[in-house]
Design a protein around this motif. Structure first.
Motif, mmCIF file in Angstrom:
data_model
loop_
_atom_site.group_PDB
_atom_site.id
_atom_site.type_symbol
_atom_site.label_atom_id
_atom_site.label_comp_id
_atom_site.label_asym_id
_atom_site.label_seq_id
_atom_site.Cartn_x
_atom_site.Cartn_y
_atom_site.Cartn_z
ATOM 1 N N ASP A 10 49.713 36.078 44.057
ATOM 2 C CA ASP A 10 49.145 37.392 43.763
ATOM 3 C C ASP A 10 50.054 38.078 42.752
ATOM 4 N N ASP A 11 49.445 38.772 41.791
ATOM 5 C CA ASP A 11 50.279 39.438 40.782
ATOM 6 C C ASP A 11 50.987 40.670 41.343
ATOM 7 N N ASP A 66 44.810 35.148 44.860
ATOM 8 C CA ASP A 66 44.192 36.360 44.317
ATOM 9 C C ASP A 66 43.324 35.979 43.124
ATOM 10 N N VAL A 68 42.027 38.570 40.581
ATOM 11 C CA VAL A 68 42.319 39.376 39.399
ATOM 12 C C VAL A 68 43.827 39.453 39.169
ATOM 13 N N MET A 69 44.265 38.718 38.163
ATOM 14 C CA MET A 69 45.690 38.722 37.813
ATOM 15 C C MET A 69 45.764 38.784 36.294
ATOM 16 N N LYS A 118 39.790 42.025 50.253
ATOM 17 C CA LYS A 118 40.837 43.053 50.337
ATOM 18 C C LYS A 118 40.175 44.409 50.556
HETATM 19 MG MG MG Z 1 45.504 40.934 41.537
#
Ligand code: MG
Ligand code: GH3
Ligand code: MG
Ligand code: MG
Length: 324
Positions: A10-11, A66, A68-69, A118
Motif C-alpha cells: 500500500d502506498d 492496494d 490506487v497507488m 476500505k
Molecule cells: Mg492507495
C-alpha cells in the motif's frame, strides 16, 4: 498462524499500519510492508515488463494489495504477479477503496483470492485472510501430493524398464524396443540384428567366488557391453540371468559381427579371473548373431530364435566364440 508470512502493499503508511495492527492483534506476526514500487522492484524483483527473478528467499503465503497507488497501479502489479510462473500461486487479496464494477471484475478475472473494501473492518479482514490462507495450505498440500505421485509414477516407469541389478534395459524394455525398431527398419528398408550373449561357465564362477561377486561381474559385463553398442538405434539389455542382448537397428550380419568383436574385446579387457573355467583363465562369453531385413511374414521372434540357435552352436565351443 505465526508461521504465515503476509506482505502488505500500500502506498499509504497509515493504511499499512492499520492492517499490520489488525493482523497483529490476531496473531499474525510475520508481516512485511512495501509501497507499490518497492514491492515490484525490490520484493518481487520484477522489471517494468513484469519479468524478472523473485528474491530467492521470497516465501510469502499471502499478499494484501492496494489498487490506487501513485507509482504503480495495484491492478497492474496483480497482473504481473499472476503472469509470473513463480509468483502466481501466492494468493492476493485486494484491499481498496476503489470499488467500481470495472475494478472488481478485472481483479477477479485476474485470479485474486478475495476483495476487501476500505475502510477495513478487523473481523472481516481476519476472516478473509484466514480463509485465503486455509485455501493456500490446501492447494500446497495438493500440489505436493501431485508432485509426489508424479515422481512415484516416473520411478515406477523407470523401474518397469530397467534391470535392477545392472541398471541397463530389462527384458521387457528389450521386447518393446525390438518391436518398435523392427517396424521402423521394415518401413525404412533397413536390416536389423540381434546379438545374444551368454557368459561361459558362470555357474562355476558363482561356485568359486560366491553369488555376490557373481553379481559384481554381471554389472561389469553390462557396463562393458553398454560402451560398445551406444548408437541411437542400439539397445543393450539384460535378457536373463547371465545373458545379455544387443539390438542393432540398421546393422546387417557383418556390421553386427564388428560390434560383437568390440564387445568381446571389452570383456577380455575386464580380465575377470575364472580359474575354474575349462576354456580360459579369464571369464569369456559366447555369442549368437542373427540379422535380417524385416518384411511382411517375418516376425521379431524369428530373429530371436535364429540368434538363440547360433548361440547354442557357439556354446559347443565357448571361449568367446561367435556364431552368425
Ligand atoms: Mg492507495
Ligand atoms: P554355460 O557355459 O553353458 O553358459 O554355463 P553356465 O553355468 O553359465 O550356464 P547355466 O545356464 O547352466 O547357468 C547360468 C548361471 O548363471 C546359473 C546362475 O548361478 C547364474 N546366474 C544367473 N543369474 C544370476 C544373477 O543374477 N547373479 C548371479 N550371481 N548369478 C546368476
Ligand atoms: Mg545361460
Ligand atoms: Mg552361461
Amino acid at each position: 498462524m505465526g508461521t504465515n508470512s503476509i506482505l502488505i502493499v500500500d502506498d499509504a503508511l497509515e493504511s499499512r499500519l492499520i492492517l499490520r495492527r489488525m493482523l497483529g492483534a490476531n496473531g499474525y506476526d510475520k508481516i512485511h510492508e512495501a509501497d507499490g514500487a518497492a514491492a515490484t522492484f525490490t520484493f518481487f524483483g520484477l522489471d517494468a515488463e513484469g519479468v524478472g527473478v523473485p528474491r530467492d528467499n521470497l516465501d510469502l503465503d499471502l499478499i494484501l494489495l492496494d489498487i490506487v497507488m501513485p507509482d504503480i497501479d495495484g491492478i497492474e502489479l496483480c497482473r504481473r504477479l499472476k503472469s509470473h510462473e513463480q509468483l502466481r500461486d501466492i494468493p492476493v487479496i485486494m484491499v481498496t477503496a476503489d470499488n467500481t464494477d470495472d475494478s472488481l471484475r478485472t481483479v477477479f478475472d485476474l485470479g485474486v483470492a478475495d476483495y476487501i473494501q476500505k475502510p477495513v473492518k478487523q473481523v472481516e479482514l481476519c476472516a478473509r485472510v484466514k480463509a485465503a490462507l486455509r485455501l493456500k495450505r490446501e492447494m500446497d498440500r495438493r500440489r505436493d501430493l501431485t508432485n509426489a505421485l508424479e515422481e512415484a509414477n516416473r520411478r515406477l516407469q523407470r523401474m518397469a524398464l530397467v534391470d535392477g541389478l545392472t541398471g541397463i534395459a530389462n527384458r521387457r524394455n528389450f521386447d518393446d524396443f525390438l518391436d518398435r525398431e523392427w517396424r521402423r527398419c521394415q518401413r525404412d528398408g533397413q536390416p536389423i540384428a540381434i546379438c545374444l550373449f551368454d557368459i561361459d561357465y558362470f555357474k562355476l564362477y558363482n561356485d568359486s567366488f560366491g553369488h555376490l561377486q557373481g553379481d559384481e561381474v554381471l554389472k561389469q559385463v553390462a557396463t562393458a557391453l553398454q560402451q560398445v553398442a551406444s548408437r541411437p538405434g542400439d539397445l543393450v539389455a539384460r535378457f536373463g540371468g547371465e545373458e545379455f542382448v544387443f539390438v542393432l537397428s540398421g546393422s546387417d550380419q557383418e556390421g553386427a559381427q564388428l560390434v560383437v568383436q568390440r564387445a568381446i574385446e571389452k570383456i577380455r579387457e575386464l580380465a575377470v579371473l575364472h580359474p575354474q573355467s575349462p576354456v580360459n583363465e579369464h571369464l569369456t562369453v559366447s555369442c549368437g548373431i542373427s540379422a535380417v531385413r524385416p518384411h511382411p511374414g517375418l516376425y521379431p521372434n524369428l530373429l530371436l530364435d535364429c540368434a538363440d540357435k547360433a548361440l547354442y552352436e557357439a556354446k559347443q565351443i565357448r571361449n568367446n566364440q561367435v556364431v552368425t
